[in-house]
Design a protein around this motif. Structure first.
Motif, mmCIF file in Angstrom:
data_model
loop_
_atom_site.group_PDB
_atom_site.id
_atom_site.type_symbol
_atom_site.label_atom_id
_atom_site.label_comp_id
_atom_site.label_asym_id
_atom_site.label_seq_id
_atom_site.Cartn_x
_atom_site.Cartn_y
_atom_site.Cartn_z
ATOM 1 N N LYS A 11 5.136 2.238 -9.546
ATOM 2 C CA LYS A 11 4.828 2.374 -10.964
ATOM 3 C C LYS A 11 4.033 1.149 -11.411
ATOM 4 O O LYS A 11 4.594 0.080 -11.614
ATOM 5 C CB LYS A 11 6.110 2.524 -11.777
ATOM 6 N N THR A 12 2.765 1.331 -11.513
ATOM 7 C CA THR A 12 1.897 0.218 -11.904
ATOM 8 C C THR A 12 1.004 0.652 -13.054
ATOM 9 O O THR A 12 0.830 1.839 -13.324
ATOM 10 C CB THR A 12 1.007 -0.243 -10.731
ATOM 11 N N TYR A 13 0.455 -0.343 -13.733
ATOM 12 C CA TYR A 13 -0.508 -0.075 -14.801
ATOM 13 C C TYR A 13 -1.732 0.610 -14.199
ATOM 14 O O TYR A 13 -2.145 0.281 -13.092
ATOM 15 C CB TYR A 13 -0.896 -1.392 -15.463
ATOM 16 N N ARG A 14 -2.281 1.580 -14.882
ATOM 17 C CA ARG A 14 -3.425 2.351 -14.401
ATOM 18 C C ARG A 14 -3.075 3.078 -13.101
ATOM 19 O O ARG A 14 -3.861 3.148 -12.173
ATOM 20 C CB ARG A 14 -4.644 1.444 -14.188
ATOM 21 N N GLU A 15 -1.866 3.640 -13.067
ATOM 22 C CA GLU A 15 -1.377 4.315 -11.863
ATOM 23 C C GLU A 15 -2.320 5.423 -11.404
ATOM 24 O O GLU A 15 -2.586 5.571 -10.204
ATOM 25 C CB GLU A 15 0.015 4.894 -12.145
ATOM 26 N N PHE A 16 -2.850 6.197 -12.355
ATOM 27 C CA PHE A 16 -3.726 7.310 -11.984
ATOM 28 C C PHE A 16 -4.937 6.813 -11.205
ATOM 29 O O PHE A 16 -5.357 7.418 -10.214
ATOM 30 C CB PHE A 16 -4.190 8.057 -13.244
ATOM 31 N N PHE A 17 -5.528 5.685 -11.657
ATOM 32 C CA PHE A 17 -6.745 5.190 -11.031
ATOM 33 C C PHE A 17 -6.451 4.476 -9.710
ATOM 34 O O PHE A 17 -7.351 4.230 -8.919
ATOM 35 C CB PHE A 17 -7.483 4.245 -11.992
ATOM 36 N N THR A 18 -5.167 4.134 -9.490
ATOM 37 C CA THR A 18 -4.770 3.561 -8.207
ATOM 38 C C THR A 18 -4.541 4.666 -7.185
ATOM 39 O O THR A 18 -4.905 4.543 -6.014
ATOM 40 C CB THR A 18 -3.482 2.725 -8.366
ATOM 41 N N LYS A 19 -3.957 5.761 -7.660
ATOM 42 C CA LYS A 19 -3.629 6.877 -6.765
ATOM 43 C C LYS A 19 -4.852 7.722 -6.449
ATOM 44 O O LYS A 19 -4.926 8.364 -5.402
ATOM 45 C CB LYS A 19 -2.559 7.744 -7.435
ATOM 46 N N LYS B 179 6.100 -12.472 -11.175
ATOM 47 C CA LYS B 179 7.007 -11.327 -11.065
ATOM 48 C C LYS B 179 8.115 -11.402 -12.102
ATOM 49 O O LYS B 179 8.477 -10.400 -12.723
ATOM 50 C CB LYS B 179 7.604 -11.269 -9.654
ATOM 51 N N ILE B 180 8.664 -12.608 -12.298
ATOM 52 C CA ILE B 180 9.731 -12.778 -13.290
ATOM 53 C C ILE B 180 9.201 -12.482 -14.681
ATOM 54 O O ILE B 180 9.839 -11.788 -15.479
ATOM 55 C CB ILE B 180 10.307 -14.211 -13.225
ATOM 56 N N SER B 181 8.009 -12.998 -14.966
ATOM 57 C CA SER B 181 7.395 -12.776 -16.280
ATOM 58 C C SER B 181 7.154 -11.288 -16.518
ATOM 59 O O SER B 181 7.417 -10.770 -17.620
ATOM 60 C CB SER B 181 6.081 -13.541 -16.377
ATOM 61 N N TYR B 182 6.661 -10.578 -15.487
ATOM 62 C CA TYR B 182 6.389 -9.147 -15.621
ATOM 63 C C TYR B 182 7.673 -8.366 -15.851
ATOM 64 O O TYR B 182 7.746 -7.488 -16.716
ATOM 65 C CB TYR B 182 5.688 -8.639 -14.362
ATOM 66 N N ASN B 183 8.737 -8.691 -15.089
ATOM 67 C CA ASN B 183 9.988 -7.953 -15.206
ATOM 68 C C ASN B 183 10.739 -8.277 -16.496
ATOM 69 O O ASN B 183 11.442 -7.426 -17.040
ATOM 70 C CB ASN B 183 10.890 -8.242 -14.003
ATOM 71 N N LEU B 184 10.597 -9.509 -16.984
ATOM 72 C CA LEU B 184 11.245 -9.875 -18.242
ATOM 73 C C LEU B 184 10.572 -9.215 -19.432
ATOM 74 O O LEU B 184 11.205 -9.015 -20.477
ATOM 75 C CB LEU B 184 11.217 -11.402 -18.425
ATOM 76 N N ASN B 185 9.305 -8.896 -19.279
ATOM 77 C CA ASN B 185 8.561 -8.314 -20.387
ATOM 78 C C ASN B 185 9.124 -6.949 -20.795
ATOM 79 O O ASN B 185 9.090 -6.580 -21.975
ATOM 80 C CB ASN B 185 7.087 -8.169 -19.999
ATOM 81 N N LYS B 186 9.665 -6.196 -19.834
ATOM 82 C CA LYS B 186 10.208 -4.863 -20.131
ATOM 83 C C LYS B 186 11.434 -4.926 -21.042
ATOM 84 O O LYS B 186 11.466 -4.272 -22.086
ATOM 85 C CB LYS B 186 10.532 -4.125 -18.828
#
Length: 214
Positions: free
Chosen positions: A70-78, A184-191
């Motif tokens: 699950k990443t940002y812009r998932e459609f364009f990654t897949k 990674k910590i910053s990204y996960n804390l943002n949620k």
């Protein structure tokens, strides 16, 4: 900055003495505009006083390098866009005026960074007027050139230090992992922060409205 469209100019542009002195190949400049059509990174061409739009035709394919997650812009990654062909379409239904511009950066501290703009008037796809906007923006290159030199010096210093085994070990196995962990910590804390913000404002507000007698 936002979205914009590209303009390619494949004919002579009106220039003042300052711009002529640059000896720049303006046909290779990636001009930009926000005043022509929808700003979807489309490309338009001005050639022989006619306006054309580059239309791309293609299809989506599965990306063989895709890694599930699950990443940002998932459609364009897949998925990946595969271009089959391009065509230049004469803009016969376009009657408008728009400004487009670019930038030319100075090489020395005594030069200027120049941001020239041009105005085009188009009637049914024909460019009837193409003029230079005389009061275009420019500023001294001094501060930018000094920052570039400082940054380049930092890169050279780092590259020199990396030749030392001790520094190389420290950078590769301490600095880089710590920086990666921090991201990674910053990204996960943002949620959970977003959830708490929602509860603090929207959630409480909705609950109060429901519980308050009318």
């Amino acid at each position: 900055m936002g979205m914009f469209n590209y303009i390619k100019v494949e004919q002579e542009l009106p220039l003042n003495e300052e711009l002529k002195a640059l000896n720049n190949d303006w046909r290779k400049e990636p001009f930009q505009t926000k005043e022509l059509g929808e700003n979807l990174m489309d490309t338009y061409i001005i050639r022989d006083n006619n306006l054309y739009k580059v239309e791309s035709h293609g299809h989506w394919e599965d990306n063989p390098d895709y890694v599930e997650g699950k990443t940002y812009r998932e459609f364009f990654t897949k998925n990946k866009w595969v271009k089959d062909r391009e065509e230049e379409v004469f803009c016969s239904n376009t009657t408008t005026s728009f400004e487009f511009g670019t930038y030319i950066l100075g090489n020395t501290e005594s030069d200027n960074d120049i941001f020239p703009d041009w105005k085009a008037v188009v009637v049914k796809g024909v460019v009837t007027e193409l003029t230079l906007v005389e009061d275009y923006f420019k500023k001294s290159s001094k501060e930018r050139v000094e920052l570039d030199k400082k940054f380049q010096k930092q890169i050279e210093t780092h590259q020199s230090k990396m030749k030392c085994p001790v520094y190389s070990l420290y950078f590769n196995y301490y600095v880089k992992p710590i920086e990666s962990l921090g991201r990674k910590i910053s990204y996960n804390l943002n949620k959970p922060i977003k959830v708490l913000n929602w509860l603090q404002w929207k959630g409480i507000s909705k609950a109060v409205n429901l519980l308050t007698p009318r």
